[in-house]
Structure formats: C-alpha cells, structure tokens
Design a protein around this motif. Structure first.
Motif, mmCIF file in Angstrom:
data_model
loop_
_atom_site.group_PDB
_atom_site.id
_atom_site.type_symbol
_atom_site.label_atom_id
_atom_site.label_comp_id
_atom_site.label_asym_id
_atom_site.label_seq_id
_atom_site.Cartn_x
_atom_site.Cartn_y
_atom_site.Cartn_z
ATOM 1 N N ALA A 63 0.782 -1.189 -0.110
ATOM 2 C CA ALA A 63 0.069 0.126 -0.037
ATOM 3 C C ALA A 63 0.706 1.176 0.052
ATOM 4 N N VAL A 64 1.859 1.413 0.769
ATOM 5 C CA VAL A 64 2.666 2.636 0.987
ATOM 6 C C VAL A 64 4.233 2.145 0.809
ATOM 7 N N VAL A 65 4.890 3.043 0.012
ATOM 8 C CA VAL A 65 6.268 2.763 -0.352
ATOM 9 C C VAL A 65 7.100 3.813 0.238
ATOM 10 N N ASP A 66 8.581 3.657 0.508
ATOM 11 C CA ASP A 66 9.143 4.707 0.891
ATOM 12 C C ASP A 66 8.944 5.284 2.297
ATOM 13 N N LEU A 67 8.151 4.667 3.184
ATOM 14 C CA LEU A 67 7.849 4.716 4.511
ATOM 15 C C LEU A 67 9.120 4.912 5.375
ATOM 16 N N PRO A 68 9.444 5.849 6.203
ATOM 17 C CA PRO A 68 10.465 5.918 6.864
ATOM 18 C C PRO A 68 10.336 4.659 8.097
ATOM 19 N N THR A 69 11.375 4.337 8.585
ATOM 20 C CA THR A 69 11.740 3.335 9.535
ATOM 21 C C THR A 69 11.704 4.075 10.711
ATOM 22 N N ASP A 70 10.687 4.092 11.469
ATOM 23 C CA ASP A 70 11.082 4.489 13.067
ATOM 24 C C ASP A 70 10.192 4.052 14.009
ATOM 25 N N GLU A 71 10.261 4.310 15.270
ATOM 26 C CA GLU A 71 9.502 3.421 16.089
ATOM 27 C C GLU A 71 7.966 4.074 16.020
ATOM 28 N N ARG A 72 7.728 5.294 15.827
ATOM 29 C CA ARG A 72 6.376 5.769 15.783
ATOM 30 C C ARG A 72 5.603 5.204 14.619
ATOM 31 N N MET A 92 8.122 -4.027 5.608
ATOM 32 C CA MET A 92 9.119 -4.618 5.099
ATOM 33 C C MET A 92 9.963 -3.549 4.028
ATOM 34 N N ASN A 93 11.346 -3.478 4.479
ATOM 35 C CA ASN A 93 12.291 -2.557 3.525
ATOM 36 C C ASN A 93 11.353 -1.316 3.051
ATOM 37 N N GLY A 94 10.721 -0.672 4.073
ATOM 38 C CA GLY A 94 10.059 0.792 3.661
ATOM 39 C C GLY A 94 8.808 0.639 3.246
ATOM 40 N N THR A 95 8.116 -0.661 2.927
ATOM 41 C CA THR A 95 6.953 -0.669 2.224
ATOM 42 C C THR A 95 5.917 -1.196 3.334
ATOM 43 N N LEU A 96 4.770 -0.647 3.461
ATOM 44 C CA LEU A 96 3.671 -0.931 4.295
ATOM 45 C C LEU A 96 2.737 -2.111 3.423
ATOM 46 N N ILE A 97 2.729 -3.175 3.893
ATOM 47 C CA ILE A 97 1.823 -4.282 3.223
ATOM 48 C C ILE A 97 0.818 -4.740 3.908
ATOM 49 N N TYR A 98 -0.443 -4.851 3.083
ATOM 50 C CA TYR A 98 -1.547 -5.467 3.913
ATOM 51 C C TYR A 98 -1.816 -7.050 3.421
ATOM 52 N N LYS A 99 -1.999 -7.884 4.165
ATOM 53 C CA LYS A 99 -2.246 -9.183 3.871
ATOM 54 C C LYS A 99 -3.482 -9.767 4.570
ATOM 55 N N HIS A 100 -4.082 -10.891 4.006
ATOM 56 C CA HIS A 100 -5.191 -11.339 4.283
ATOM 57 C C HIS A 100 -5.482 -12.921 3.783
ATOM 58 N N GLY A 136 6.015 8.868 3.125
ATOM 59 C CA GLY A 136 6.093 7.912 2.274
ATOM 60 C C GLY A 136 5.028 8.129 1.302
ATOM 61 N N ARG A 137 4.907 7.089 0.256
ATOM 62 C CA ARG A 137 3.639 7.493 -0.906
ATOM 63 C C ARG A 137 3.058 6.367 -1.171
ATOM 64 N N LEU A 138 1.860 6.598 -1.589
ATOM 65 C CA LEU A 138 0.939 5.643 -1.906
ATOM 66 C C LEU A 138 1.704 4.770 -3.129
ATOM 67 N N ALA A 139 1.715 3.593 -3.096
ATOM 68 C CA ALA A 139 2.318 2.616 -4.002
ATOM 69 C C ALA A 139 2.014 2.815 -5.631
ATOM 70 N N LEU A 140 1.096 3.612 -5.776
ATOM 71 C CA LEU A 140 0.880 3.666 -7.286
ATOM 72 C C LEU A 140 1.126 5.074 -7.816
ATOM 73 N N ASP A 141 1.694 6.088 -6.846
ATOM 74 C CA ASP A 141 1.881 7.293 -6.878
ATOM 75 C C ASP A 141 3.170 7.434 -7.484
ATOM 76 N N PHE A 142 3.508 8.267 -8.603
ATOM 77 C CA PHE A 142 4.632 8.404 -9.093
ATOM 78 C C PHE A 142 5.706 9.001 -8.020
ATOM 79 N N PRO A 143 7.075 8.619 -8.262
ATOM 80 C CA PRO A 143 8.141 9.224 -7.215
ATOM 81 C C PRO A 143 8.206 10.557 -7.446
ATOM 82 N N PRO A 144 8.916 11.260 -6.364
ATOM 83 C CA PRO A 144 8.736 12.818 -6.610
ATOM 84 C C PRO A 144 9.888 12.764 -7.670
#
Length: 150
Positions: A63-72, A92-100, A136-144
């Motif tokens: 869902a989200v890529v380039d997500l910062p890695t910090d405790e919050r 995992m590796n800066g990516t927020l992944i949803y799974k069911h 971070g940015r939504l997975a389908l958004d183009f990078p800056p």
C-alpha cells in the motif's frame, strides 16, 4: 476445487468492473493482480498441503512505499492491526503491506466478495492516513521528480 475458486474470483472481479491481469495459472496455483481505489492488489489461490482444506486464498497489497523506519511508524502499524476487522499490515524494506488469508472449503461468492470489499476499504483508509501522518507515498503514486516523457 482450484477451478471453482478461480471462477468465483474472476466472476467477482468482472462484476465489480475491476480490470485484472492473470499472473499465475497452472494446475497448482492461480493468481491475479488488479487496482482498486488507487492501490495494487494481488490475490493468489495456493495449495495448503492439507487434505481437508486444500487451498488458501491470499490477498495482499503493497500500500505505501518509501515509508520511514522509526518507532512511531511501527507502533502505529501495530495499533492499526488492533482496529481492522480482517487481515493485518506489515512492514518490510520501507513498504507497508496489507495481507489477509482465507482457508475455507466452502467459500461462497458472497463471502469472498465481502472480504475483497473490506480489504480494499481497510487499505484505502489506513494507507492514506499513514502517508499523511508519517510520509512515504501511495504505492501507485509516481516518485517525486518523475516526469513522463513521450
């Protein structure tokens, strides 16, 4: 059973008018990718190795890529997982992944349809909130700085 689940899934995606791409289709596994509410999703029907429940339906979305890695960020993901009705988010590796995952011998079209709807809404609500709060940015958004050139 694989054929039944495959047809059930494809019927739902067609009825929802969600264009899909088949990414795996053989006698053991079936997988599709589609986009819903600006998020990529993958659904695989995979063997479990169990006689009583031979297949699992696994839905995921990066869902989200380039997500910062910090405790919050990580604590927020854990809190979200307590709130959502099905599935879970992972990081995992800066990516927020949803799974069911679903294992059921007699999964109905109505149940699978409802699960897909819930998953799409869960990802939409929480991924957008994560981006607004932490970056971070939504997975389908183009990078800056991305520029589409002809």
């Amino acid at each position: 059973m694989l054929g039944q689940l495959k047809n059930l899934l494809l019927d739902i995606l067609r009825r929802k008018r969600l264009p899909y791409m088949v990414i795996a289709d053989n006698e053991r596994i079936f997988g599709v990718q589609f986009v819903a509410k600006e998020f990529p999703f993958t659904i695989h029907i995979i063997p479990t190795g169990l006689d009583r429940i031979p297949y699992a339906v696994v839905l995921n979305s990066p869902a989200v890529v380039d997500l910062p890695t910090d405790e919050r960020v990580l604590l927020s993901i854990l809190e979200i997982n307590l709130q959502i009705p099905i599935g879970a988010f992972g990081y995992m590796n800066g990516t927020l992944i949803y799974k069911h995952s679903i294992t059921d011998n007699d999964l109905t079209e109505e149940e699978l349809d409802r699960i897909i709807d819930i998953a799409i809404n869960v990802v939409n609500i929480h991924a957008n909130r994560i981006v607004r709060t932490f970056g971070g940015r939504l997975a389908l958004d183009f990078p800056p700085g991305f520029e589409l050139k002809a």
